[in-house]
Design a protein around this motif. Structure first.
Motif, short mmCIF file in Angstrom:
data_model
loop_
_atom_site.label_atom_id
_atom_site.label_comp_id
_atom_site.label_asym_id
_atom_site.label_seq_id
_atom_site.Cartn_x
_atom_site.Cartn_y
_atom_site.Cartn_z
N LYS A 14 12.14 -3.76 3.58
CA LYS A 14 13.37 -3.23 4.17
C LYS A 14 13.62 -3.78 5.57
N THR A 15 12.55 -3.99 6.32
CA THR A 15 12.71 -4.30 7.74
C THR A 15 12.26 -5.69 8.16
N GLY A 16 11.40 -6.33 7.35
CA GLY A 16 10.86 -7.61 7.75
C GLY A 16 9.76 -7.49 8.78
N ALA A 17 9.31 -6.26 9.04
CA ALA A 17 8.26 -6.04 10.04
C ALA A 17 6.91 -6.53 9.51
N GLY A 18 5.97 -6.76 10.42
CA GLY A 18 4.63 -7.17 10.04
C GLY A 18 3.88 -6.02 9.37
N MET A 19 2.82 -6.37 8.66
CA MET A 19 2.08 -5.37 7.90
C MET A 19 1.53 -4.26 8.79
N MET A 20 0.87 -4.62 9.89
CA MET A 20 0.26 -3.63 10.76
C MET A 20 1.31 -2.76 11.44
N ASP A 21 2.45 -3.39 11.80
CA ASP A 21 3.53 -2.63 12.42
C ASP A 21 4.12 -1.63 11.43
N ALA A 22 4.29 -2.07 10.17
CA ALA A 22 4.83 -1.19 9.15
C ALA A 22 3.89 -0.01 8.90
N LYS A 23 2.61 -0.30 8.83
CA LYS A 23 1.63 0.77 8.60
C LYS A 23 1.63 1.77 9.76
N LYS A 24 1.72 1.27 10.98
CA LYS A 24 1.72 2.15 12.15
C LYS A 24 2.97 3.02 12.16
N ALA A 25 4.11 2.41 11.78
CA ALA A 25 5.36 3.16 11.76
C ALA A 25 5.29 4.31 10.76
N LEU A 26 4.73 4.05 9.60
CA LEU A 26 4.59 5.10 8.58
C LEU A 26 3.61 6.18 9.02
N THR A 27 2.56 5.76 9.70
CA THR A 27 1.58 6.72 10.20
C THR A 27 2.22 7.63 11.24
N GLU A 28 2.98 7.04 12.15
CA GLU A 28 3.63 7.79 13.22
C GLU A 28 4.69 8.77 12.70
N THR A 29 5.26 8.46 11.54
CA THR A 29 6.35 9.29 11.00
C THR A 29 5.92 10.06 9.76
N ASP A 30 4.61 10.12 9.52
CA ASP A 30 4.05 10.86 8.39
C ASP A 30 4.63 10.41 7.05
N GLY A 31 4.86 9.11 6.94
CA GLY A 31 5.29 8.54 5.67
C GLY A 31 6.76 8.65 5.37
N ASP A 32 7.57 9.13 6.33
CA ASP A 32 9.01 9.25 6.12
C ASP A 32 9.64 7.86 6.27
N MET A 33 10.15 7.32 5.17
CA MET A 33 10.62 5.94 5.16
C MET A 33 11.76 5.69 6.15
N GLU A 34 12.77 6.55 6.12
CA GLU A 34 13.92 6.34 7.01
C GLU A 34 13.51 6.49 8.47
N ALA A 35 12.65 7.46 8.73
CA ALA A 35 12.17 7.65 10.11
C ALA A 35 11.35 6.45 10.56
N ALA A 36 10.58 5.89 9.62
CA ALA A 36 9.77 4.71 9.94
C ALA A 36 10.65 3.51 10.27
N VAL A 37 11.76 3.36 9.53
CA VAL A 37 12.71 2.28 9.82
C VAL A 37 13.26 2.45 11.23
N ASP A 38 13.65 3.69 11.57
CA ASP A 38 14.19 3.96 12.91
C ASP A 38 13.13 3.72 13.98
N TRP A 39 11.87 4.08 13.69
CA TRP A 39 10.78 3.87 14.64
C TRP A 39 10.63 2.38 14.95
N LEU A 40 10.68 1.57 13.89
CA LEU A 40 10.56 0.12 14.08
C LEU A 40 11.75 -0.43 14.86
N ARG A 41 12.93 0.08 14.56
CA ARG A 41 14.12 -0.38 15.28
C ARG A 41 14.03 -0.03 16.75
N THR A 42 13.54 1.17 17.02
CA THR A 42 13.38 1.62 18.40
C THR A 42 12.42 0.72 19.17
N LYS A 43 11.37 0.31 18.49
CA LYS A 43 10.36 -0.55 19.13
C LYS A 43 10.79 -2.02 19.16
#
Length: 291
Positions: A14-43
């Motif tokens: 969905k985002t083109g983010a790196g593997m470790m960044d994607a995993k961290k985003a999901l961890t930070e958002t407790d697996g919420d996909m849309e929230a993880a996308v927003d987290w990555l965008r914010t960063k």
């Protein structure tokens, strides 16, 4: 919530983010996909995703030869301007080096490049340069000897058209001339035996229909088709084509005179087969001005 590999892959797609960044985003958002996308965008780590829908039809083809194996890889960008960028060229050269040890785009994307995967390196470059990029294809050829040629070279070993020619014998100079011929003429196959049967049948049908338009007897039409097919084979098969370096000789004949035998070739041109969207910026401005 457990962060599975499938979730990480979905977020990366969905985002083109790196593997470790994607995993961290999901961890930070407790697996919420849309929230993880927003987290990555914010960063600022999902910047590449905004580019992923845009057509990448420019770029470079890089060729490398390692012993009796040659490899060509096409790395695309959106504009020719980026293809001239030294940072992009350095990345393409490194990717081509790695391509000599793999046999698919998937394996190449997973290969290690300075501590991170080629995929992650590409994603980072999209973010920093600001254009969509992709590794479109990889092709290889093997033989007793292999020579390469790059047309419209942007840097050493990379340009708009990459050609590899496999051959037996010692005259690499003539083999390289053949590679230049391939770049210019773009033959369909090495010889008649290598042509796609459906391609041959389609051409024969067209020539047959044309011959029948003449209204001549069937026996004459048969001879006409035979002659036209012979001409067709001489025009599309490498060994039977007139050699651009010496139009009085065929490529096969010139190779034989030089004491070599051409055993295979491949040719990759940047963007071939990609439909490019032509934008009329003047029309866009006029339309905007009209409200």
């Amino acid at each position: 919530m457990a962060i599975t590999a499938a979730l990480v892959k979905e977020l990366r797609d969905k985002t083109g983010a790196g593997m470790m960044d994607a995993k961290k985003a999901l961890t930070e958002t407790d697996g919420d996909m849309e929230a993880a996308v927003d987290w990555l965008r914010t960063k600022g780590l999902a910047k590449a995703a905004k580019k992923s829908g845009r057509t990448a039809a420019e770029g470079l083809v890089a060729v490398k030869v390692d012993g009796g194996r040659g490899v060509a890889v096409e790395v695309n960008s959106e504009t020719d301007f980026v293809a001239k960028n030294a940072e992009f060229q350095e990345m393409v050269s490194g990717i081509a080096d790695l391509a000599t040890g793999v046999d698919s785009v998937e394996a190449l994307l997973a290969a290690d490049m300075g501590g991170k995967s080629v995929q992650d390196t590409l994603t980072d470059k999209i973010a920093t340069i600001g254009e969509n990029m992709s590794i479109r294809r990889i092709a290889s050829i093997e033989g007793q000897n292999v020579v390469s040629y790059v047309h419209n070279a942007a840097a050493d070993g990379m340009g708009q058209i990459g050609v590899l020619v496999a051959f037996t014998g010692a005259d690499a100079g003539t083999a390289r001339q053949v590679a230049m011929h391939v770049a210019a003429v773009n033959p369909a196959s090495l010889s008649e035996a290598d042509l796609d049967p459906s391609y041959v049948e389609r051409e024969k049908q067209v020539l047959t229909d044309q011959a029948r338009e003449s209204g001549k007897p069937d026996a004459v039409i048969e001879k006409m088709i035979e002659g036209r097919m012979k001409k067709f084979f001489s025009e599309v098969t490498l060994l039977s084509q007139q050699f651009v370096v010496d139009p009085d000789a065929t490529v096969g004949g010139a190779a034989k005179d030089a004491g070599i035998e051409i055993t295979g070739f491949l040719r990759i041109e940047v963007g071939e087969g990609i439909e490019k969207v032509e934008e009329d910026f003047a029309a866009e401005v006029a339309k905007a001005a009209q409200g």
